[in-house]
Design an enzyme around this catalytic site. Structure first.
Site, PDB file in Angstrom:
ATOM      1  N   LYS B  79      45.628  45.450  54.740  1.00  0.00           N
ATOM      2  CA  LYS B  79      46.188  46.755  54.398  1.00  0.00           C
ATOM      3  C   LYS B  79      47.523  46.547  53.693  1.00  0.00           C
ATOM      4  O   LYS B  79      48.264  45.608  54.036  1.00  0.00           O
ATOM      5  CB  LYS B  79      46.373  47.548  55.701  1.00  0.00           C
ATOM      6  CG  LYS B  79      46.734  49.011  55.550  1.00  0.00           C
ATOM      7  CD  LYS B  79      46.771  49.681  56.931  1.00  0.00           C
ATOM      8  CE  LYS B  79      47.155  51.146  56.878  1.00  0.00           C
ATOM      9  NZ  LYS B  79      47.127  51.772  58.223  1.00  0.00           N
ATOM     10  N   SER B 154      44.601  56.086  58.495  1.00  0.00           N
ATOM     11  CA  SER B 154      45.220  55.691  57.238  1.00  0.00           C
ATOM     12  C   SER B 154      44.674  54.378  56.656  1.00  0.00           C
ATOM     13  O   SER B 154      44.870  54.106  55.475  1.00  0.00           O
ATOM     14  CB  SER B 154      46.724  55.557  57.440  1.00  0.00           C
ATOM     15  OG  SER B 154      47.017  54.484  58.304  1.00  0.00           O
ATOM     16  N   SER B 178      44.551  54.987  63.156  1.00  0.00           N
ATOM     17  CA  SER B 178      44.377  54.592  61.752  1.00  0.00           C
ATOM     18  C   SER B 178      43.456  53.404  61.512  1.00  0.00           C
ATOM     19  O   SER B 178      43.106  53.126  60.371  1.00  0.00           O
ATOM     20  CB  SER B 178      45.740  54.302  61.120  1.00  0.00           C
ATOM     21  OG  SER B 178      46.390  55.513  60.844  1.00  0.00           O
TER      22      SER B 178
END
Lengths: 488, 487
Positions: B79, B154, B178
């Site tokens: 990420k 997310s 997330s």
């Protein structure tokens, strides 16, 4: 004319730079006067993604200092973030301690000139990280140096217990002596190791009614002298302001003033205390510190006798004057040198004189401590003994001191012999010289024995002649005794 | 079986044995990326040359008979809120669009030490704030199962990349769900470890007391494999658990060993907040467990109703402080022509932060303000303790609690952007685990009528990831949901 009396009220906020090897929350080396931004890393630069790690040494130094200030050490303390935007603060928050500081409720005893001791309360002492340094003198831009960012700072807040510039100075000097004794800070005000910010106002009694003037906080003080003078100046200024305009303390009229050293006055910086909202909250990146008895006693073991206690003990135990004891206890290693010498048999008064009047002078010139000169307790003992038995005169002590520092491997006796500084106390040798002088100077002998007004001068002349013939090595006391006996 | 269908574990074993090369696997991944990145948009940055070079190095080591790490030659995505000393670390924000970190996050070091091949940095909601990846300031990501739907967030880019086989596994971060929610939306496995299990050093902070990095993978075994690599104490993170509390553990060792006498807690009242199809999938999964001999225990979570409110106070408060450094002076976008010094701060922040980030900074600033602190932040901390207490009593009765990951399957792009509160409320199932610091996993549990994946969530007590993975594996062994892939 109305009756007016006033009392000065001063409390201090003090920042002490702890002399750890590395910063508070990262591994960067602490260094002064090095190239800007050369002692930084992602952590103290507050880069995205970094995390702080507490410097245990800094915490222990802080606890040690707090113990020396007689504070209580709670078993639980935590870190809080204090938020404000400023270019010298890369994260835009400072890691500090808010409602649960690592120490509180202490006191410091300060020696006053009168010989009395006054106890000043300590509200709290907490640990925090320092900010960087902004410079605005390079052109149409400002520069930020982050070398200092993240240095461990101990913030000490006193009760408003001081009532004169002398007391404020005495506290500052005493605190410096304490942090140096503990070895937790170099305590040099010029280098910013210690910063003092007095909060000052006056309690005025006029026509039987009491008034308080608005509190002023004074910043930019970089010497004991500036600290003392700023309090004196501010006292006078606030008194004038009150008598001229009748201004008294109200909510929000606390001001911040800066010390102008060139003009020896305080200058208004901020009129009203701004309603700062620092949005304190516990720092989620750091775990709280839990202090158990074992850890606390390990830190407490590093606590030494405090300078004022040592000073008092030197007076009572060794019959030193308050002044001598004060000078001797200024630096811990010097005081310990003295104690060790006395323990080895040195005469306390003589040892004190030799250290404070001779070696301390040399050390001051070299900018170091007496111990750093290489002077051992054994040397002090040797010197006091030589004085006691009359091997050296008190006038040659200072020469021998200088020579001994330059020739550490030699004994004092070797030095004294080498430089003809040994005093002759051999009565037979001296008597022979006295006889020669009496024989060679009949006129002077006549003057002495006739007992007229020339007698005293003539006696001095004869003594001088004997000393000259002994090349200064005869013990003058013994010369005088023999002369007196021969001419009586 | 084609190389594309390998799990990370299978690929690693094949590479280590010399059956395939890492270069071949990496090249195949980049073929897939070239094909799908324009439509799926999983990545913000890819490192083709660097990845092929690392792959070549792993192949060389294997050819030379040198020892290799547990992820040797496996292409992995991370990420874009984890710092790398190569390429930008943007957090999907215009603020950090041009930020390059001079250091590697702990997890990046761990991946590198394990000989993984880092292929790229995945898209996300800006600063990890969001549940759909629609808040990315730099890139649009769609759900590989249906391009009109969100991948969740997310960590939406990481989830989409795993689902679309644009990598063999990914790292996400989970502050309020997330990792788990996008894993559920994209039909992959997502594990949020115990708070402190994985070092946060180098993870750009959102809510520091909640953030945790974890794996997003094709199956449970791969999650265990990746957790083995990233877990462990790190001195640079004070909240990282020491070996005394969380000893090192091989999560793969007993992964196929079922938990004997398994007791599963279910909070029916709470589960009823989800769509019927989601509830049905959970019920089916519980049937599977029952058939395996598990006992279902009905529990109540009395304080869960306050979890979302407490979370959005704590997370935003921490975020308001964590994001203060993006001021145009030290870090982040700087406004072109400020009129004065204050405008350097205010305009820089106004220009570059997205709407959701600004909203949360303002919420958090408000909650911490003098006079409001006790009513909001302090009260939220109390709720947090009560929720921990809820879990403690549940885990006295059961080994784990099973619940949905999200009340719905993946929603349409744009469907919830107008109503942030609706978006927040959808985090109801995932948030509690972050508040309590316990581990949670999302695993595929079926599909709805639109052929969209449904996620099932399992939560266990702190430090029990090994058991959590075994419980998840029990279900996975009995189902084929994880073997279905988007077209």
């Amino acid at each position: 004319m109305s009756d007016l009396q006033y009392r000065t009220i001063v409390g201090l906020e003090i920042h002490v730079h702890l002399a750890t090897r590395t910063k508070m929350f990262c591994g960067c080396e602490m260094a002064y006067g090095v190239r800007p931004n050369s002692r930084v890393c992602p952590v103290c630069m507050g880069m995205p993604g970094v995390l702080p790690v507490m410097n245990k040494q800094a915490f222990e130094y802080a606890v040690l200092t707090a113990l020396a200030l007689n504070c209580s050490i709670p078993s639980f303390t935590k870190w809080d973030r204090k938020s404000y935007y400023y270019p010298d603060l890369p994260k835009n928050y400072q890691i500090s301690q808010y409602d649960l500081p690592m120490s509180e409720n202490g006191f410091i005893d300060i020696p006053l000139e009168s010989g009395q001791v006054k106890r000043i309360g300590i509200i709290r002492a907490h640990l925090e990280e320092d900010a960087g340094k902004n410079t605005h003198t390079l052109g149409n831009f400002s520069a930020v140096d982050l070398n200092r960012t993240g240095s461990p700072l101990l913030e000490i807040v006193t009760e408003p217990d001081m009532s004169s510039p002398d007391e404020v100075r005495a506290l500052a000097v005493e605190l410096q002596r304490i942090v140096r004794y503990l070895g937790v800070s170099e305590g040099d005000m010029q280098k910013g190791h210690m910063r003092f910010e007095p909060n000052i106002n006056l309690a005025i009694t006029k026509d039987g009614q009491e008034y308080r003037t608005p509190i002023a906080e004074i910043k930019n003080l970089n010497s004991f002298r500036a600290l003392e003078r700023s309090v004196a100046y501010e006292t006078a200024r606030q008194l004038d302001e009150f008598t001229d305009r009748g201004i008294t303390m109200q909510m929000g009229n606390k001001s911040t003033r800066g010390w102008d050293d060139d003009n020896q006055c305080t200058v208004l910086q901020r009129e009203k205390e701004e309603a700062h909202d620092y949005r304190y909250f516990p720092d989620p990146d750091l775990v709280p510190v839990e202090m158990d008895d074992e850890w606390l006693s390990r830190i407490r073991a590093d606590l030494c006798e405090m300078p004022i206690q040592k000073q008092n003990r030197f007076v009572s135990e060794f019959a030193l004057s308050e002044y001598d004891a004060g000078v001797l206890t200024q630096i811990r290693s010097t005081a310990e040198l003295f104690e060790q010498a006395v323990a080895l048999g040195a005469d306390p008064k003589k040892a004190c004189n030799i250290i404070t009047q001779n070696f301390q002078k040399i050390a001051n010139e070299k900018g170091c401590t007496v111990c750093e000169l290489g002077i051992t307790p054994e040397k002090i003992v040797e010197m006091t003994n030589m004085v006691t038995i009359g091997q050296i005169s008190s006038t040659s002590v200072s020469s021998i001191a200088v020579l001994s520092v330059a020739n550490l491997s030699k004994t004092l006796r070797e030095i004294a012999v080498e430089h003809n500084l040994i005093q002759t106390s051999d009565a037979g040798e001296i008597e022979a010289l006295v006889d020669q002088v009496i024989a060679d100077n009949p006129a002077a002998v006549e003057d002495v024995t006739s007992g007229g007004k020339k007698s005293k001068k003539a006696r001095g002349f004869l003594l001088g002649q004997v000393m000259q013939r002994s090349k200064g090595q005869a013990n003058p006391k013994i010369v005088a005794q023999i002369l007196a006996k021969k001419l009586s | 079986m084609s190389i594309q269908d390998y799990s990370a574990k299978q690929l690693r074993d094949a590479i280590a044995s010399g059956a395939v090369t890492s270069v071949a696997a990496t090249a195949a991944i980049f073929q897939q990326i070239d094909k799908l990145q324009p439509s799926v948009g999983a990545y913000i940055t890819t490192f083709k040359d660097r990845a092929l070079a690392s792959a070549g190095e792993v192949d060389r080591k294997i050819a030379a008979g040198e020892p290799v790490g547990p992820l040797a030659g496996v292409p992995i995505a991370i990420k874009d809120n984890m710092c790398t000393d190569f390429g930008p670390t943007t957090c999907a924000s215009k603020v950090l669009e041009s930020f390059s970190a001079p250091y590697n996050a702990h997890v990046v070091e761990q991946l590198t030490a394990a000989d993984a091949v880092i292929v790229g940095k995945a898209n996300m909601d800006e600063f990890a704030m969001g549940s759909s990846t629609e808040n990315s300031g730099l890139q649009k990501t769609v759900n590989p199962w249906d391009a009109t739907r969100v991948p969740g967030g997310s960590s939406g880019g990481s989830a989409a990349a795993v689902a679309a086989k644009m990598c063999y596994g990914a790292l996400g971060s989970d502050t309020g769900g997330s990792i788990r929610q996008p894993a559920g939306f994209c039909g992959v496995v997502g594990l949020k470890p115990t708070y402190g299990r994985v070092s946060r050093y180098g993870l750009v902070a959102f809510g520091s007391s909640l953030d945790q990095i974890g794996p997003m993978t094709a199956d449970v075994t791969d999650a265990a494999l990746m957790l083995n690599v990233i877990a462990g104490h790190d001195e640079r993170d004070s909240t990282s658990l020491g070996p005394d509390i969380a000893p090192a553990c091989d999560y793969l060792a007993d992964i196929d060993k079922p938990v004997e006498g398994l007791k599963i807690a279910v909070a029916t009242r709470f589960n009823a907040l989800a769509d019927e199809q989601v509830q049905a999938a959970i019920a089916q999964a519980l049937d599977v467990y029952t058939k395996l001999g598990a006992e279902i225990v009905e529990v109540d979570m009395p304080h869960f109703d306050y979890a979302v409110a407490a979370y959005y106070v704590i997370a935003t408060a921490e975020a308001s402080s964590n994001l203060a450094r993006y001021d145009g002076v030290h870090y982040g976008h700087r406004t072109e022509k400020p009129n004065d010094y204050v405008e350097v701060y205010s305009k820089s922040r106004e220009e570059a932060f997205g709407q959701e980030v600004k909203r949360r900074i303002m919420l958090g600033t408000y909650a911490l303000s003098s006079g409001y602190y006790d009513a909001y932040y302090l009260k939220a901390l109390k709720v947090r303790n009560l929720i921990r207490g809820d879990f403690t009593s549940v885990f006295e009765k059961a080994d784990c609690i099973v619940m949905p990951v999200s009340p719905t399957t993946a929603f349409k792009i744009g469907e919830k952007t107008a109503d942030p509160l609706q978006m927040y409320v959808a985090d109801i199932y995932t948030i509690a685990a972050n508040l309590a610091g316990i581990p949670g996993i999302s695993i595929p549990a079926g599909f709805d009528n639109d052929n969209l994946p449904i996620g099932l969530q399992i939560l266990t007590p702190a430090f029990t990831e090994a058991k959590l993975l075994r419980i998840a594996k029990m279900l996975e062994n009995q189902t084929n949901h994880h073997k279905k892939h988007p077209e």
